[in-house]
Structures are given as C-alpha cells and as structure tokens.
Design an enzyme around this catalytic site. Structure first.
Site, PDB file in Angstrom:
ATOM      1  N   HIS A 400       0.778  -1.313  -0.017  1.00 33.06           N
ATOM      2  CA  HIS A 400       0.027   0.067   0.037  1.00 33.06           C
ATOM      3  C   HIS A 400       0.862   1.449  -0.008  1.00 33.06           C
ATOM      4  O   HIS A 400       2.071   1.167  -0.004  1.00 33.06           O
ATOM      5  CB  HIS A 400      -1.015  -0.112   1.238  1.00 33.06           C
ATOM      6  CG  HIS A 400      -2.009  -1.046   1.214  1.00 33.06           C
ATOM      7  ND1 HIS A 400      -3.361  -0.901   0.966  1.00 33.06           N
ATOM      8  CD2 HIS A 400      -1.926  -2.259   1.195  1.00 33.06           C
ATOM      9  CE1 HIS A 400      -4.117  -1.851   0.923  1.00 33.06           C
ATOM     10  NE2 HIS A 400      -3.201  -2.998   1.070  1.00 33.06           N
ATOM     11  N   GLU A 493       3.515  -0.677   3.934  1.00 33.97           N
ATOM     12  CA  GLU A 493       3.199   0.856   3.405  1.00 33.97           C
ATOM     13  C   GLU A 493       4.488   1.316   3.018  1.00 33.97           C
ATOM     14  O   GLU A 493       5.380   1.430   3.700  1.00 33.97           O
ATOM     15  CB  GLU A 493       2.521   1.711   4.784  1.00 33.97           C
ATOM     16  CG  GLU A 493       1.347   1.063   5.277  1.00 33.97           C
ATOM     17  CD  GLU A 493      -0.020   1.620   4.475  1.00 33.97           C
ATOM     18  OE1 GLU A 493       0.305   2.451   3.471  1.00 33.97           O
ATOM     19  OE2 GLU A 493      -1.118   1.037   4.644  1.00 33.97           O
TER      20      GLU A 493
END
Length: 672
Positions: A400, A493
């Site tokens: 992500h 992330e």
C-alpha cells in the site's frame, strides 16, 4: 451508277468482315463441329517460380516464390492489397519493435512461400510454434488476436513433410551479432525501465517475462475485475505450475487500492529482476527460485489504477500540487464499483473475538459466515479468496501507500469502542519477526531518522506496528489470510506519496529491492515436515499445534506442512480425525536460516466424541462452504457481463485497418 457503286462497296465490306470473323480464333464450342470448325482446347499455364517483388519480404533467405500463394492470392498485386500484407508492413510499429522481424518474416513465408523447381515449399511448424510462444503476449498487449494466417497447424507443416525454416537467414545474422557482442568485455546486468505502465502493458511485461524464462516462470489468471481486466499472476519456481512436496509457497499482492501504485511498480520490476538474474547465474536468486514457489499479483485493482492514473495525469500541474495530492489520495482507491477491497473480505476477526472464550475454539480456519455472501462481494475479492483457498500459502505481503511502515494483524480492535487499541494475534511474536524482516532490510523504514507521514497518528520509530493500534477497521485481507488459512500476511506501506512521480520509481526500487528478496527468503524459517499414517501415506488436513499458541495450521494435499516460528523451545502436536495424537519437543536455534524438518507418523484410532469437537465448533458451519447459495454468480457475473457489453469499444488500431479495406478484417479482434 452511284447506287451500284455504293452497293458494290457494301458487298466488299461484308465479305471482308466475314473473312475477318471466319479467320478469327474460333471458340471451342461443340455445336460448331458440323461447320467443320474443330478447336484445340488450350491447357491453362502452369504456375512458375517468380522473383519476390514485395518490399517487406525482400530480405527472406530465398529469392523465388509462386502464385497462387498458400492463402490463395492469385497474383502479387492481390497479395499486396490484402490486410495480411498491411499488417506485416506496420507490425514493427504496432509492437514497438518487439518480435520483429520474426513476425514479419514468418508472415512472408505464407504470403510469398519458397519456390524450388516449380514447386511451393511450406514453412516449418516448429518455427511458427516457437515464435507464437515467445510473441503471443505482444499481440495480447495491444488487444489484437494472433493473426489467422500464422496458424501453425493450418499453414505450416512438420519436418517430416519437408519444410524449411523461414527465419534461417535471420538466425545467421543474429549469431554473427551475438559473436561480436560476446567479444565485448561488458559485465552482464539486468535492465529495467523505470516508468509507469498501462494495464495492457503490465500484462504484456508479465507474459514476456514468463516467455523469456519458461523453465522457471509461468502466468495465470485468477479472475477478472469488474470491467473485465485479467487479474494476472506470474509464478516463479523450478517446476512452475506444480506444488512440490515440502516446497513453501508465498505471494506478493500489489495495487489493492488502485491509487497506491508504487507496490504495483515494484512487483513488475521484481518479476523482471528475478527472471534476468536467474539467467545471468545469480546464485542467490537461483537458490531462492529453486527452493520456493513464488506468486506475484502486481495489480489486484486494475480498474482503480486506470482511473487514478488518468486523474493524476490530468492534474499534473506543477503550480497546483495541492490538487494533485488530493486526487492521489482519493480517486481510484476503490474498484469500479467504488468498493474498498481492503474492507470487503469476511470479518472473521469479530467472529474470533466473539468465540475466544470457547474451550475448544481456535483462531484458525474459521469458516466464512453464510451471511457474508448476501452483501456486495467485489469480483476482485472473490477471485483472491478462491486463490488463497486453492494454494497452501505460508507467507504473504500486500503493498500500500500513504505511510512508511509494516503493519500486521489484527487490523480490527478487540474492543468495539477503541479505535487505536493494541490487538495481538496468538502469533504476535512471529508476526513481529516477519514485519521486522521487511522493515530492517528496507533502506530507511526502520531507522529512527525515517520520515513518518503522520497520516494516522504516531506509529513509533521501529518501522512496524500492530494494525489495530495504528487504526482499526474490519474486513481486511491480512486478517482474513490469518483466520481462514495457514498464510501469515503483513501490509507494507511504502511511503507518503501514493502516486509518486516517475523519476522517483528508481529510488523506490533501490530502497525496497533487498527487503523484497529478504522477505521471500524468510519463508524458510521455522519448521516443515510431513504427517503420514503407518503405511507411509500423507494425511491431508492434519493439524499441527504449538503449545502456547492457539492457532493451528493444517497439512496440504500430500500431508506436508510449514509452520513459521520464532527461535526457542516448542512443543508440537500433530493430530487428525481417526488417528492418535503425536507430540514432539523441538529446539530452534536463533541463527537458523532454514526450516527444521519435523515429521510425524500417526496411528489409526477410534474417534472419540470429545476429540471430534476440536474440529467442528457448533453453529460455525464447515470450512468447505464457499458461496453456498451462488450469490456471487447471481449478481456479480451478471454485472460484469453488462459492463463488458457496454464497453464494446474497438482497439486504437482498428480504424487504420478497417478504413484501408472494404471488408473489415475482424480476425484481428480478440474474442475473450
């Protein structure tokens, strides 16, 4: 007198006309035989070898051809006016130079076939099949069907039938060029183009990579998006397409949120890197691929990516950076139905919390509640769930953007009123080890001086965080992996910018390359083994329990299993319905880099009711129930078909071919 002269002239003219007609070549008509006219029937002229006089075929290894050709074109002019020759004339530009001149020369072998001793020779089927295997992806990349006149079974023949290699001259040239290259003292290296790709280009790269490394790579589709785009996976293994006994399987998933794109790009680059480095003899990559089955899905949300890419491109204004950042944070996050895919999985975490005090309940292989199927299930979610259930994955990461951290389960807070509450799984220590593996190998993620984005509050300085402590949400993919299967998944992330500028992609690759490789290698930590019966047969579905961790894993089809564990002393139990339990005590050294081998042999036994209760919790349903009422079939497939019908747009190249000929060459269009 004048009248008589005119009459005589008329008679002379008619006589002359009759003479001309009588002397003209008579038609061969049997009805005239009574007049004494016997006409000799002329034999049609046999086709002969003629010079090749077609510009785009003048570099073939032979110089003579014959008409009619293999396609039935009677003359050179007819062949030149056909859509087949038009395609050959532009194929270099259509495919951006890929697979040329191979495709052009293969087509020329059909349009202007080799002629020797007044006889046409057909090209070899083996050559055609080799070109089709390596170049089919290029046509798929521009949404064009494989040309009908390159049908290997129809227009090409086997070696036994007497054929020739139409690329013979090309091979000689390539060998000469390779010889000159080999004499150049240059270190071999992997070349990657650090730029964004469309969905079509991405799939083309994956298929091209698999074609370049057919011994270790293959591609397969796990389903389609709302708008009908393939969810294409590339697999790396020394035996692609096959689960091998005791070989662990892991997966990477990118672009779950369509506007978070760095993960998508990193996985595309990773596929090219693995293929190239394996061929170049990189021992680390060869060892990884020879001992691991790796599955990579660069884009789980290709529809969202398409929207995000179009919006970012449309707002690419240096003077309006604020608008650009806003769009990258919003548009394209969900799929084409505007569903957030990372909130669309079954909420098994709430089920686990609700039953955690049950005496026999464990936090593993929780069935999907039937009620889940009556909500809207995205086709992308459905496809990934079926994929996860079909392969015994051990380890996974999904990528992500928006922060620089690795989060791990649970994502849902154990208290419904607490939005940021530490909510560990029974495998808390294992998950922390997995998360640190990526964060510590990343260039900056775990450093104290690393820039934190602060989009969801403080996340600490070591680069990892429990998901629910960061921010709580239900229906996430990593929780589903843990509670429904054997797979341990974390969320990576990759940075503050969800859609970084193209010039930042190289830096992103350099920051993450080592982490990507190290994470894959970590799948070999812990233990592995086979659970067998007394006759030596593997037992499918046997449970491996670790004392102190209320989360079991189950054996695969042939009885093999993998259990990621931290270093230390562990007490293991293997059990299965109808068998006695077996127990072993093991010690895993702290520096052990390969999985320890722990096998079990179970003896047949009578099943007791209280033992059976461990496997089936009342009112929970069974694990095998998947979409039992065909709810997905009832609305999702119908919606996909409707969307596909609405999008019957022709590819960008279609107008060129359709305008050039009276009848449009529909054989160029792909039929899905």
């Amino acid at each position: 007198m004048a009248f008589m002269r005119r009459k005589m002239k008329t008679i002379v003219f008619l006589n002359a006309l009759v003479t001309v007609i009588w002397c003209a070549s008579p038609r061969c008509n049997p009805e005239y035989e009574f007049l004494g006219r016997f006409c000799k029937k002329t034999e049609p002229e046999k086709p002969k070898c003629v010079d090749i006089m077609m510009n785009y075929c003048d570099d073939m290894s032979y110089t003579h051809t014959m008409f009619p050709n293999i396609l039935g074109h009677r003359t050179r002019e007819e062949a030149e006016l056909g859509p087949e020759y038009l395609l050959l004339s532009v194929v270099h530009n259509l495919l951006n130079g890929e697979c040329t001149p191979d495709i052009r020369m293969l087509g020329c072998s059909v349009l202007v076939p080799r002629c020797e001793k007044e006889k046409v020779l057909k090209p070899c089927r083996s050559t055609c099949e080799a070109v089709r295997k390596s170049c089919r992806h290029a046509f798929e990349g521009i949404e064009m069907a494989w040309p009908y006149f390159l049908d290997c079974d129809r227009f090409f023949v086997s070696d036994q039938e007497g054929c020739y290699d139409p690329l013979e001259g090309l091979r000689v040239t390539q060998e000469e060029d390779q010889a000159s290259i080999d004499n150049t003292p240059e270190e071999p290296h992997t070349v990657i183009q650090f730029s964004y790709q469309s969905n079509t280009q991405m799939n083309s790269i994956l298929k091209k990579t698999a074609a370049q490394c057919p011994e270790i790579a293959t591609t397969y589709s796990i389903g389609r998006s709302v708008q009908g785009k393939d969810l294409l996976v590339i697999e790396f293994s020394n035996n692609p397409g096959v689960h091998e006994l005791l070989e662990p399987e892991m997966k990477y998933i990118g672009n779950m949120h369509g506007n978070e794109v760095l993960g998508r790009q990193l996985l595309i680059y990773l596929t090219q890197y693995l293929c190239s480095e394996y061929l170049l003899g990189n021992q680390r990559i060869q060892s990884l691929i020879n001992t691991t089955r790796i599955h990579i899905l660069p884009s789980m949300n290709p529809d969202g990516y398409e929207l995000a890419a179009a919006e970012v491109q449309g707002t690419n204004d240096p003077e309006n950076e604020e608008a650009q950042n806003y769009y990258s944070w919003t548009l394209g996050r969900g799929n084409a139905q505007n569903i957030d895919l990372n909130r669309n999985f079954p909420d098994l975490t709430a089920v686990a919390y609700g039953r955690r005090r049950h005496r026999h309940f464990r936090s593993d292989h929780i069935p999907i509640p039937d009620a889940y199927w009556f909500d809207k299930v995205a086709p992308e979610t459905y496809a990934v769930m079926k994929w996860i259930r079909s392969i015994p994955f051990v380890l996974s990461a999904n990528f992500h953007g928006g922060e620089l951290v690795v989060s791990y389960p649970y994502d849902l807070s154990k208290h419904p009123l607490e939005e940021k509450m530490f909510s560990p799984t029974p495998d808390e220590q294992v998950f922390k080890q997995i998360a640190r593996t990526y964060a510590d190998a990343h260039a900056t993620m775990s450093g104290n001086n690393s820039e934190r984005c602060g989009n969801f509050g403080s996340i600490g300085q070591d680069g990892i965080i429990n998901g629910a402590k960061w921010y709580s949400f239900a229906g996430g993919m990593q929780d589903f992996n843990y509670l429904h299967t054997n797979c341990l998944e974390v969320t990576v992330e990759l940075g503050c910018d969800k859609f970084p500028a193209e010039e930042e992609l190289y830096t992103g690759w350099q920051d993450n390359k080592e982490a990507l490789l190290t994470f894959m290698e970590s799948v070999h930590r812990g233990i592995k083994g086979i659970v067998k019966d007394a006759d030596g047969n593997g037992i499918k579905g046997a449970r491996i329990s670790v004392r102190g961790i209320r989360h079991d894993i189950t054996t695969a089809e042939n009885g093999d299993y993998w259990r990621m564990l931290t270093a230390g002393i562990h007490i293991l139990t293997a059990s299965a319905p109808g068998y006695t339990r077996a127990m072993k005590k093991i010690h895993l050294p702290a520096r052990m880099q390969k999985a320890g081998r722990v096998d079990f042999v179970l003896q047949k036994a009578v099943v007791e009711p209280d033992i059976e209760e461990d496997y089936n919790i009342p009112s929970m349903g069974t694990y095998e129930r998947f979409d039992p009422y065909n709810q997905f079939e009832r609305y999702a497939i119908r919606e996909q078909n409707q969307n596909r019908e609405e999008r019957q747009e022709k590819p960008w190249w279609w107008s060129y071919f359709s305008r050039a000929h009276g009848s449009a060459p529909t054989w160029l269009l792909r039929i899905d």
